[in-house]
Write a protein that holds these residues in place. Structure first.
Motif, short mmCIF file in Angstrom:
data_model
loop_
_atom_site.label_atom_id
_atom_site.label_comp_id
_atom_site.label_asym_id
_atom_site.label_seq_id
_atom_site.Cartn_x
_atom_site.Cartn_y
_atom_site.Cartn_z
N ARG A 119 0.96 -1.00 -0.15
CA ARG A 119 -0.05 -0.19 -0.06
C ARG A 119 0.89 0.97 0.13
N SER A 120 0.90 1.86 -1.32
CA SER A 120 1.41 2.83 -1.05
C SER A 120 1.44 4.08 0.04
N GLU A 121 2.66 4.51 0.78
CA GLU A 121 2.59 5.74 1.38
C GLU A 121 3.15 7.15 1.18
N ASP A 122 3.44 7.07 -0.71
CA ASP A 122 3.65 8.43 -1.28
C ASP A 122 3.33 8.67 -2.00
N ASP A 123 2.24 9.81 -1.93
CA ASP A 123 1.00 10.09 -3.15
C ASP A 123 1.43 10.08 -4.12
N ALA A 124 3.05 10.82 -4.71
CA ALA A 124 3.57 11.61 -5.61
C ALA A 124 3.87 10.78 -6.69
N GLU A 125 4.37 8.53 -5.82
CA GLU A 125 4.76 8.12 -6.75
C GLU A 125 3.13 7.47 -6.97
N ALA A 126 2.47 7.09 -5.99
CA ALA A 126 1.00 6.78 -6.04
C ALA A 126 0.68 7.36 -7.64
N ASP A 127 0.60 8.83 -7.99
CA ASP A 127 0.22 9.62 -9.24
C ASP A 127 1.05 9.64 -10.47
N ALA A 128 2.10 9.23 -9.64
CA ALA A 128 2.86 8.73 -11.77
C ALA A 128 2.94 7.27 -11.54
N MET A 129 1.90 6.33 -11.00
CA MET A 129 2.02 4.86 -11.63
C MET A 129 0.64 5.12 -12.59
N PHE A 130 -0.47 6.56 -11.66
CA PHE A 130 -1.40 5.91 -12.55
C PHE A 130 -1.13 7.24 -14.21
N ALA A 131 -0.34 8.07 -13.68
CA ALA A 131 -0.03 8.52 -14.83
C ALA A 131 -0.38 7.93 -15.90
N ALA A 132 1.09 7.22 -15.87
CA ALA A 132 2.24 5.87 -16.28
C ALA A 132 0.59 5.50 -17.15
N ARG A 133 0.07 4.85 -16.34
CA ARG A 133 -1.54 4.54 -17.48
C ARG A 133 -1.99 5.30 -18.24
N ARG A 134 -2.44 6.58 -17.98
CA ARG A 134 -2.97 7.61 -18.84
C ARG A 134 -1.96 7.72 -20.09
N LEU A 135 -0.40 7.61 -19.71
CA LEU A 135 0.87 7.89 -20.99
C LEU A 135 0.65 6.78 -21.78
N ALA A 136 0.40 5.05 -21.46
CA ALA A 136 1.03 3.78 -22.13
C ALA A 136 0.33 3.78 -23.06
N TYR A 137 -0.94 4.42 -24.23
CA TYR A 137 -0.20 4.61 -25.80
C TYR A 137 -0.63 5.49 -26.11
N PRO A 138 -0.64 6.49 -26.56
CA PRO A 138 0.64 7.61 -26.70
C PRO A 138 2.01 7.10 -27.21
N ALA A 139 2.86 6.40 -25.74
CA ALA A 139 3.93 6.32 -25.30
C ALA A 139 4.11 5.52 -26.99
N LEU A 140 2.90 4.27 -26.85
CA LEU A 140 3.46 3.01 -27.27
C LEU A 140 3.34 3.40 -29.13
N GLU A 141 2.41 4.50 -29.11
CA GLU A 141 2.80 5.20 -30.52
C GLU A 141 3.72 5.37 -31.37
N ARG A 142 4.79 5.71 -30.49
CA ARG A 142 5.77 6.37 -30.94
C ARG A 142 7.17 5.00 -31.42
N LEU A 143 6.61 3.89 -31.04
CA LEU A 143 7.27 2.84 -31.15
C LEU A 143 6.45 2.51 -33.21
N GLY A 144 5.02 2.57 -33.30
CA GLY A 144 4.85 2.47 -34.08
C GLY A 144 3.08 2.24 -34.63
N PRO A 145 2.69 1.47 -35.82
CA PRO A 145 1.03 2.10 -35.52
C PRO A 145 0.63 1.18 -34.47
N VAL A 146 -0.47 1.16 -33.90
CA VAL A 146 -1.13 1.20 -32.79
C VAL A 146 -2.82 0.38 -33.53
N LEU A 147 -2.83 -0.59 -33.08
CA LEU A 147 -4.59 -0.95 -33.62
C LEU A 147 -4.97 -1.00 -32.02
N THR A 148 -6.23 -0.73 -32.13
CA THR A 148 -6.52 -0.58 -30.44
C THR A 148 -7.61 -1.45 -30.17
#
Length: 473
Positions: free
Chosen positions: A324-353
């Motif tokens: 259980r995370s005690e660090d709000d900034a770390e937890a927010d970074a994890m969820f930020a990564a979740r939201r950024l996953a699709y555009p991050a993968l688009e940088r690798l090539g066409p993404v069929l979702t």
């Protein structure tokens, strides 16, 4: 039917018989209508990979409902197709333009018209960005729950069109659970109001629910009334690392069996984490195949107990590390990564979702099937998921310009849909049918139900001009 074999749905009236746009332009304020090909180009399609589109006759950017009605009535007279468009963040081709048509962009209709703290509702125009509405509600101590990953950019009108979901919908529901009333321009050019602002009401058919998720095929939404909730308590975040996708899926099923109802339960695999780290350098290091991110928002001791229950489910399902995370900034970074996953993968090539949804108890099985499909077709499939409600988003990534890989990706796409149906699921949980899931929809529904859809569409759009070729032909 694979993506490549989708029919060309564009309507192509002959050039000599094309209607005179000057008449429409004179009915609208200056600058409303765009015909310059360079300017029109950015309105031609949404974010769906390989979904067909064509350059439209024009793009209209109305500022109010009367202008929308004027556009629709002109299109009715000249039998010109109409394609409504929000922010263009869709992933199914639902906003793709057709030749000879007019794209109606709601980018100028961005007003939050009213927030009522007593009735707990908001009235907004369709071009309001999701996060902007949430920020406006927060000023009144209120909260609008639906939060698609595209919430910083997607609009309420687009969310209504696809009945969008999001991260916290496992507990709080999707867009349609919050829509009380709509103002709509119909397929016959009438401006009508559907629904009501009262907390209860069962007079007549539920036409609001019919319009929500209809992807612009039954009417153009010009105003939305949504219910709001009080601001919620702070959340507790639980993180678990797993050495396989299936183990992470087993943890999701365990949480459901335990009776816990997290406010979020998200999955990211190592391909997503690597792509986000390489792009944004968030410093999230995980030597694992998958991460589960959970949040609970129960008040006080109840929230802590619920967090401990979710943690126990992770550990009992074989997590290599969980806490259980005690660090709000770390937890927010994890969820930020979740939201950024699709555009991050688009940088690798066409993404069929993909966007399939299965019963929560079948999540481990479906994840295993997705992995096998990737191996069988020799394609890279990254996985993100609103795992808590069974909504999986396999992302099929291909090297730029590799046509053979694109064909294999399309075959994998079709097979994932078939396997989701075999697991008792559905072909789309939140992205909509658009163009990419039309064949899947007809595989999911019986012929009688398909014809019911067609009958409704013919009744509300008798000339067949509203978003032609989308959802169901």
């Amino acid at each position: 039917m694979t993506v490549a074999s989708l029919p060309d749905v564009a309507v192509r009236p002959g050039t000599p018989g094309a209607p005179d746009l000057r008449v429409l332009a004179h009915q609208l304020p200056a600058g409303t209508l765009i015909t310059d090909p360079v300017s029109v180009e950015r309105y031609c399609h949404d974010e769906a990979e390989w979904a067909p589109w064509a350059a439209p006759l024009a793009v209209a950017r109305p500022a109010d409902a009367e202008q929308v009605r004027a556009i629709v009535r002109w299109c009715l007279v000249h039998e010109v197709p109409i394609v409504p468009r929000g922010a263009g963040t869709g992933l199914s081709g639902g906003a793709n333009a057709v030749a000879g048509g007019i794209v109606v962009s709601f980018e100028r209709m961005t007003a939050v018209l009213r927030i009522d703290p007593v009735e707990r509702l908001a009235v907004v125009q369709p071009g309001v960005v999701n996060d902007d509405l949430r920020a406006a509600c927060a000023e009144h101590g209120l909260w609008y729950p639906p939060d698609p990953a595209s919430s910083p950019w997607s609009t309420i009108g687009g969310n209504v069109a696809t009945n969008a979901g999001g991260v916290c919908c496992v507990k709080y529901g999707v867009t349609g659970d919050y829509v009380l009333a709509l103002e709509v321009v119909t397929g016959t050019g009438e401006l009508v109001r559907l629904g009501r602002e009262t907390a209860k009401g069962v007079a007549g058919y539920d036409l609001v629910s019919l319009l929500v998720g209809s992807e612009g095929t039954l009417g153009l939404v010009t105003e939305v009334t949504v219910r709001l909730r009080p601001a919620r308590p702070p959340e507790h975040t639980i993180v678990g690392f797993f050495d396989s996708l299936v183990a992470a899926g087993e943890a999701v099923a365990a949480v459901a069996r335990a009776g816990a109802v997290p406010s979020a339960l998200e999955l990211l695999d190592r391909h997503c984490l690597t792509a986000v780290n390489d792009w944004k350098n968030l410093g999230i290091e995980a030597d694992c195949e998958a991460i589960l991110l959970a949040r609970v928002d129960g008040p006080g001791a109840a929230g802590i107990a619920e967090a401990e229950s979710v943690l126990a489910c992770f550990e009992g399902s074989g997590a290599t590390w969980a806490a259980r995370s005690e660090d709000d900034a770390e937890a927010d970074a994890m969820f930020a990564a979740r939201r950024l996953a699709y555009p991050a993968l688009e940088r690798l090539g066409p993404v069929l979702t993909e966007d399939v949804c299965v019963p929560v108890g079948r999540v481990p099985d479906m994840l295993a099937r997705v992995q096998a499909i990737g191996e069988r077709h020799d394609v890279l499939i990254a996985n993100i998921a609103h795992a808590g409600d069974g909504n999986l988003h396999p992302l099929i990534i291909t090297p730029p310009g590799d046509e053979a890989a694109q064909m294999r990706a399309q075959a994998a796409f079709a097979e994932i849909i078939a396997e989701a149906l075999a697991c008792g699921g559905t072909v789309t949980g939140e992205h909509g049918v658009g163009l990419l899931k039309r064949a899947g929809l007809e595989a999911e529904l019986s012929p009688v139900v398909v014809e019911m859809h067609r009958s409704i569409r013919r009744a509300l759009d008798p000339k067949g001009l509203l978003n032609p070729g989308k959802v169901i032909a």
